[in-house]
Scaffold this motif. Structure first.
Motif, PDB file in Angstrom:
ATOM      1  N   VAL A  34       0.839  -1.200   0.000  1.00 54.69           N
ATOM      2  CA  VAL A  34       0.000   0.000   0.000  1.00 54.69           C
ATOM      3  C   VAL A  34       0.872   1.248   0.000  1.00 54.69           C
ATOM      4  N   GLY A  38       1.406   4.320  -2.886  1.00 51.16           N
ATOM      5  CA  GLY A  38       1.431   5.763  -2.665  1.00 51.16           C
ATOM      6  C   GLY A  38       2.656   6.400  -3.303  1.00 51.16           C
ATOM      7  N   THR A  69      -4.487   5.765  -0.456  1.00 48.82           N
ATOM      8  CA  THR A  69      -3.584   5.019   0.424  1.00 48.82           C
ATOM      9  C   THR A  69      -4.274   4.717   1.755  1.00 48.82           C
TER      10      THR A  69
END
Lengths: 227, 147
Positions: A34, A38, A69
């Motif tokens: 994750v 970003g 995010t």
């Protein structure tokens, strides 16, 4: 082609995008994935700035690197922290399709107009008209806003409705407080209503409990009758 | 003492600035990059940052879920309502010139774009917050070791 600092910057940014993409594919920890997504969004935002698409870069930085995010982290906390590798057979068919498509795209690069070419189809006809007409009809320095909100007002209305529908869909599924229609269960004929969805453990207990209690209740009357 | 005290102090200074920046992006969108969509996301992220640092309950006190629910639909209504208003003034749907037909510097267009962008801001900010609230409220509060 002359070598300019911008060219090196672009090559560097593209190389970093590829590195991050490969890292995302190879990683197993969802948290790291994750975060890398970003990073990927921020890198593409920088790249959009170097292409003079400031509005797109703005959106990418705010949505891609910021909100999505956090939403992905929220989704991750509800599911799992790690990816479990699934053993797959090597498939030649899909690989062939990917390679052929990739080669076709590289072949098509030669036909693409040069970057920023005023005579390219994207810039020549309606684009040039909007740029010219905005000064005369709308009196706004930012052509993007004029096109988005006025010339293409219908499209933007549609987009707003799409975002509204996305929010609505999530609310219908999860509920605004994480309690779609409040959490209700009927273990053992007893109504349980809570404001918040109980954590996993409680659900499992609630699912198991009725079985135990039902057998008890079923057993008790028999005993009473006999006595 | 809270181990996140630096984070909290810095965030408390930054959150109002982020929200202010959202409104700068919103109302400056006619002259520079930005507009309703970007401003909405930035405003939502200021509240999300608040929720991440001070907890979901505090964020829901600052921005109640009922506001979020109303704001989502209010934005779409504002956008559609602008179109309906131009209808009632005798123009086509979203034909903003009708707001000030005699203006020589397209004031009608400016009013129309302003109102439409406000609608986009409302819907985007509230929809993002709604999705965040929906996901975030399902997660029980985590201790630092759980991460």
């Amino acid at each position: 082609m002359h070598l300019s600092p911008v060219l090196f910057l672009n090559i560097g940014l593209m190389a970093m995008l590829i590195v991050v993409a490969i890292a995302v594919v190879r990683m197993r920890s969802l948290f790291a994935i994750v975060m890398l997504q970003g990073v990927y969004s921020l890198l593409s935002a920088v790249w959009f700035v170097s292409l003079d698409a400031v509005d797109v870069a703005f959106t990418e930085a705010a949505v891609g690197a910021g909100v999505s995010t956090v939403l992905m982290l929220g989704a991750m906390l509800l599911t799992d922290r790690d990816v479990k590798p699934i053993a797959t057979k090597q498939k030649l068919g899909p690989l062939l399709v990917v390679i052929v498509t990739g080669v076709a795209m590289f072949y098509a690069i030669g036909d693409m107009p040069a970057y920023g070419d005023g005579m390219s189809p994207a810039n020549a006809y309606i684009g040039a008209e909007y740029i010219e007409a905005t000064k005369r009809e709308i009196f706004l320095p930012n052509v993007v806003t004029a096109v988005l909100a006025s010339y293409r007002g219908y499209d933007t209305f549609g987009e707003t409705v799409v975002i509204f529908m996305a929010g609505l869909g999530v609310l219908l599924l999860l509920g605004l407080n994480g309690n779609a229609g409040q959490w209700r269960a009927k273990p053992n004929g007893r109504n349980i209503a809570k404001n918040v969805t109980p954590p996993r453990k409680h659900i499992e207990e609630a699912e198991e409990k009725p079985k135990v209690k039902k057998t008890r209740k079923a057993a008790k009357p028999r005993v009473r009758k006999k006595s | 003492m809270n181990p996140h005290v630096i984070l909290r102090v810095v965030a408390k200074m930054l959150i109002p600035l982020i929200a202010l920046f959202a409104f700068y992006v919103q109302f400056h969108g006619d002259f520079g990059p930005g507009g309703g969509f970007q401003a909405g996301v930035i405003f939502a992220s200021s509240i999300i940052l608040y929720a991440l640092i001070f907890g979901m309950a505090a964020a829901k006190k600052a921005m109640p879920p009922s506001w979020v629910r109303i704001g989502m639909s209010l934005g779409v209504l504002l956008y559609g309502g602008t179109g309906v208003a131009t209808w009632l003034l005798g123009g086509n749907f979203l034909d903003y010139t009708r707001f000030a037909p005699e203006s020589t510097h397209a004031a009608g267009q400016h009013w129309g774009i302003f109102s439409v962008e406000l609608g986009v801001l409302c819907t985007v900010a509230c929809a993002m917050l709604a999705i965040f609230y929906a996901f975030g409220s399902r997660v029980q509060d985590l201790s630092d070791e759980d991460w």
